[in-house]
Enzyme design. Structure first.
Site, PDB file in Angstrom:
ATOM      1  N   LYS A  73     -38.722  -1.853   4.309  1.00 56.84           N
ATOM      2  CA  LYS A  73     -38.586  -0.420   4.005  1.00 56.84           C
ATOM      3  C   LYS A  73     -39.031   0.408   5.212  1.00 56.84           C
ATOM      4  O   LYS A  73     -39.689  -0.121   6.113  1.00 56.84           O
ATOM      5  CB  LYS A  73     -39.412  -0.083   2.765  1.00 56.84           C
ATOM      6  CG  LYS A  73     -40.905  -0.333   2.936  1.00 56.84           C
ATOM      7  CD  LYS A  73     -41.639  -0.289   1.602  1.00 56.84           C
ATOM      8  CE  LYS A  73     -43.114  -0.566   1.791  1.00 56.84           C
ATOM      9  NZ  LYS A  73     -43.804  -0.781   0.502  1.00 56.84           N
ATOM     10  N   TYR A 131     -55.644  21.311  24.852  1.00 56.06           N
ATOM     11  CA  TYR A 131     -55.765  22.421  23.900  1.00 56.06           C
ATOM     12  C   TYR A 131     -57.141  22.438  23.270  1.00 56.06           C
ATOM     13  O   TYR A 131     -57.685  21.391  22.895  1.00 56.06           O
ATOM     14  CB  TYR A 131     -54.729  22.281  22.787  1.00 56.06           C
ATOM     15  CG  TYR A 131     -53.318  22.583  23.223  1.00 56.06           C
ATOM     16  CD1 TYR A 131     -52.952  23.866  23.633  1.00 56.06           C
ATOM     17  CD2 TYR A 131     -52.335  21.591  23.206  1.00 56.06           C
ATOM     18  CE1 TYR A 131     -51.648  24.150  24.014  1.00 56.06           C
ATOM     19  CE2 TYR A 131     -51.036  21.861  23.588  1.00 56.06           C
ATOM     20  CZ  TYR A 131     -50.695  23.143  23.991  1.00 56.06           C
ATOM     21  OH  TYR A 131     -49.402  23.404  24.375  1.00 56.06           O
TER      22      TYR A 131
HETATM   23  C1  LIG Z   1     -44.522  -2.041   0.669  1.00 57.62           C
HETATM   24  C2  LIG Z   1     -44.593  -3.045  -0.423  1.00 57.62           C
HETATM   25  C3  LIG Z   1     -45.022  -4.360  -0.154  1.00 57.62           C
HETATM   26  C4  LIG Z   1     -45.559  -4.802   1.183  1.00 57.62           C
HETATM   27  O1  LIG Z   1     -46.920  -4.420   1.295  1.00 57.62           O
HETATM   28  P1  LIG Z   1     -47.783  -4.796   2.603  1.00 57.62           P
HETATM   29  O2  LIG Z   1     -49.149  -4.295   2.277  1.00 57.62           O
HETATM   30  O3  LIG Z   1     -47.171  -4.054   3.736  1.00 57.62           O
HETATM   31  O4  LIG Z   1     -47.705  -6.255   2.756  1.00 57.62           O
HETATM   32  C5  LIG Z   1     -44.956  -5.268  -1.191  1.00 57.62           C
HETATM   33  N1  LIG Z   1     -44.535  -4.912  -2.428  1.00 57.62           N
HETATM   34  C6  LIG Z   1     -44.151  -3.647  -2.715  1.00 57.62           C
HETATM   35  C7  LIG Z   1     -43.702  -3.312  -4.089  1.00 57.62           C
HETATM   36  C8  LIG Z   1     -44.165  -2.671  -1.727  1.00 57.62           C
HETATM   37  O5  LIG Z   1     -43.788  -1.428  -2.021  1.00 57.62           O
END
Ligand SMILES: *Cc1c(COP(=O)(O)O)cnc(C)c1O
Length: 354
Positions: free
Chosen positions: A35, A250
């Site tokens: 994702k 800044y």
């Molecule tokens: C993002 C996600 C993962 C992966 O989690 P990590 O902590 O990056 O390993 C696994 N399961 C679901 C449902 C997620 O949304």
């Protein structure tokens, strides 16, 4: 002349980290979670780096279609499932497996619409984000069996897998809710893959560990046997000789306590470097570690060149990668490596290395 910033994506590190998942959870199949553009690494890199994964998991339908265009033939799991009824037809057309976490998603699969689909039925095991509660989970399962879908995998997601014993209660709730139900199980994110073998089940769902960052606040990726999949580099584009009392950036938040050399780096928050990084955030310059000075601005940040006397204009800078881990920069900035990797800006050019 291109601006000297570049994110290098290490395909070999991605496949090596996937091998680490297999070593930790040898009996489970793997959904490589890709994702958010593979946590900022890009879907094309993910298809190459995770060529040996059993499936890829995303939340965005356009990403799933892109993965098919890139030639990914194996399963794809939609972690938030369908957002509206047409998504179910899209899932059938492109062979996407759907998470079902909500009653209306169940209704969209009934009356034959879900025929042939693989679904992951999600239990809320205490995170109170997505999933059916203990009381409605089994009824949802019965409705799905009548739908009829091709397969039902039972899943949950841990709220506290990164804390010692943090899976125990949720795992107990999951086992109770699933008692006697047939179907594969999927529970473990990266933290649970390392720390909770009883939660490995049939399909693990690693994300962050695949990219070589740590899911834990107190254990480094290197100590976990992971290799960083992204190196963010730039160069020094100006050098300043500061006198005692000269301020930097800044807000003049850093004032030189003595005469010192400072380098201006072509990287700022519009590239995804955190603006919250305070003076002292580690940074690599010409192969050595030094620190940032003053506030990060949109296109630039300033580094202390005193520890690297040989470094001048054009010297290479590593914002994160092997010399300085993304987790160190995140920690200094009050966030986690996940956020920095995902926030890499589209304007930063990327290159893949084998
Ligand atoms: C993002 C996600 C993962 C992966 O989690 P990590 O902590 O990056 O390993 C696994 N399961 C679901 C449902 C997620 O949304």
């Amino acid at each position: 002349m291109p601006r000297p910033i570049l994110a290098t994506i290490h395909i070999d590190a991605m496949s090596g980290n996937l091998a680490r998942v297999r070593a930790c959870a040898p009996a489970a199949r793997t959904w490589a979670v890709v994702k958010a553009q593979a946590y900022g690494h890009g879907l094309a890199a993910a298809v190459r780096g995770f060529a040996h994964a059993d499936g890829l998991a995303v939340v965005e339908f356009d990403a799933a279609l892109r993965l098919r265009e890139l030639g990914w033939q194996r399963p794809i799991l939609m972690l938030e499932g369908a957002f509206e009824p047409p998504d179910v037809a899209l899932a059938r057309e492109h062979r996407l497996a759907l998470v079902v976490h909500e009653p209306r998603q169940l209704a969209w699969l009934e009356g034959g619409a879900g025929a042939g689909l693989d679904v992951h039925l999600k239990l809320n095991s205490g995170m109170n984000r997505l999933g059916f509660d203990d009381a409605t989970f089994r009824t949802a399962h019965e409705r799905l069996r009548a739908a009829p879908v091709a397969s039902i995998t039972l899943m949950t997601h841990f709220a506290n897998a990164d804390l010692p014993g943090g899976c125990d209660e949720a795992l107990r709730r999951f086992d109770d809710a699933c008692r006697g139900l047939v179907g594969a199980r999927s529970l473990a994110n990266s933290a649970a893959i390392f720390d909770c073998p009883p939660a490995h089940g049939d399909w693990v769902r690693p994300g962050i560990m695949l990219y070589g960052a740590s899911p834990f606040a107190d254990r480094s990726a290197a100590a976990l046997g992971l290799a960083p999949a992204m190196t963010l580099r730039s160069r020094i584009i100006a050098v300043r000789e500061l006198a005692a009392g000269d301020a930097v950036g800044y807000g003049s938040t850093f004032v030189a306590p003595r005469a010192m050399r400072a380098g201006v780096v072509a990287c700022g928050y519009a590239d995804g470097y955190p603006r919250h990084a305070p003076t002292g955030t580690p940074v690599g310059v010409d192969g050595a570690r030094t620190r940032t000075l003053g506030r990060v601005s949109m296109d630039m940040l300033v580094v202390d060149l005193d520890p690297v006397p040989q470094a001048g204009i054009d010297a290479p800078v590593e914002l994160w990668g092997r010399a300085v881990s993304v987790d160190e920069v995140a920690h200094a900035s009050g966030t986690i490596g996940y956020e920095l990797l995902c926030a890499l800006a589209p304007r930063v050019p990327r290159a893949e290395t084998a």
